[in-house]
Design a protein around this motif. Structure first.
Motif, mmCIF file in Angstrom:
data_model
loop_
_atom_site.group_PDB
_atom_site.id
_atom_site.type_symbol
_atom_site.label_atom_id
_atom_site.label_comp_id
_atom_site.label_asym_id
_atom_site.label_seq_id
_atom_site.Cartn_x
_atom_site.Cartn_y
_atom_site.Cartn_z
ATOM 1 N N SER A 74 62.985 -79.430 -76.143
ATOM 2 C CA SER A 74 62.908 -80.842 -75.786
ATOM 3 C C SER A 74 64.248 -81.339 -75.279
ATOM 4 N N VAL A 75 64.199 -82.477 -74.597
ATOM 5 C CA VAL A 75 65.398 -83.100 -74.038
ATOM 6 C C VAL A 75 65.315 -84.596 -74.327
ATOM 7 N N LEU A 76 66.431 -85.178 -74.732
ATOM 8 C CA LEU A 76 66.520 -86.606 -74.984
ATOM 9 C C LEU A 76 66.959 -87.318 -73.714
ATOM 10 N N VAL A 77 66.183 -88.308 -73.271
ATOM 11 C CA VAL A 77 66.533 -89.104 -72.092
ATOM 12 C C VAL A 77 66.586 -90.569 -72.511
ATOM 13 N N HIS A 78 67.130 -91.424 -71.657
ATOM 14 C CA HIS A 78 67.372 -92.803 -72.059
ATOM 15 C C HIS A 78 66.648 -93.853 -71.231
ATOM 16 N N ASP A 79 65.906 -93.433 -70.208
ATOM 17 C CA ASP A 79 65.143 -94.432 -69.451
ATOM 18 C C ASP A 79 63.890 -93.803 -68.854
ATOM 19 N N ASP A 80 62.988 -94.657 -68.415
ATOM 20 C CA ASP A 80 61.696 -94.198 -67.912
ATOM 21 C C ASP A 80 61.795 -93.419 -66.612
ATOM 22 N N VAL A 81 62.743 -93.765 -65.773
ATOM 23 C CA VAL A 81 62.899 -93.043 -64.498
ATOM 24 C C VAL A 81 63.312 -91.600 -64.760
ATOM 25 N N GLU A 82 64.283 -91.421 -65.655
ATOM 26 C CA GLU A 82 64.731 -90.076 -66.000
ATOM 27 C C GLU A 82 63.593 -89.290 -66.666
ATOM 28 N N LYS A 83 62.806 -89.957 -67.499
ATOM 29 C CA LYS A 83 61.652 -89.326 -68.144
ATOM 30 C C LYS A 83 60.662 -88.821 -67.101
#
Length: 78
Positions: A30-39
């Motif tokens: 898994s990877v932690l992202v901080h916004d919906d665009v990056e997701k």
């Protein structure tokens, strides 16, 4: 413009870019992202990297109200 015939297409020289690591992810990673665009971008790269996988996304909020999104690569179940 001039039409040219029989020009060979160059081979792809490897995967580059910000999300190239998606091709190295294994099932359960898994990877932690901080916004919906990056997701959305990461999810698309994961799905494109392996037709036998699916993406699971969960959103978390810490005590201060900061939103974090975690994206997993999991095996597709038929």
């Amino acid at each position: 413009m001039k039409i040219e015939k029989n020009i060979p297409i160059p081979k792809v020289r490897g995967r580059k870019g910000k999300y190239a690591f998606a091709y190295d992810m294994e099932f359960g990673d898994s990877v932690l992202v901080h916004d919906d665009v990056e997701k959305q971008k990461l999810s698309a790269h994961i799905r494109y990297s392996d037709s036998n996988c699916r993406v699971v996304v969960r959103t978390f909020e810490d005590d201060e109200g900061n939103k974090s999104i975690r994206v997993w690569k999991v095996k597709k179940v038929d």
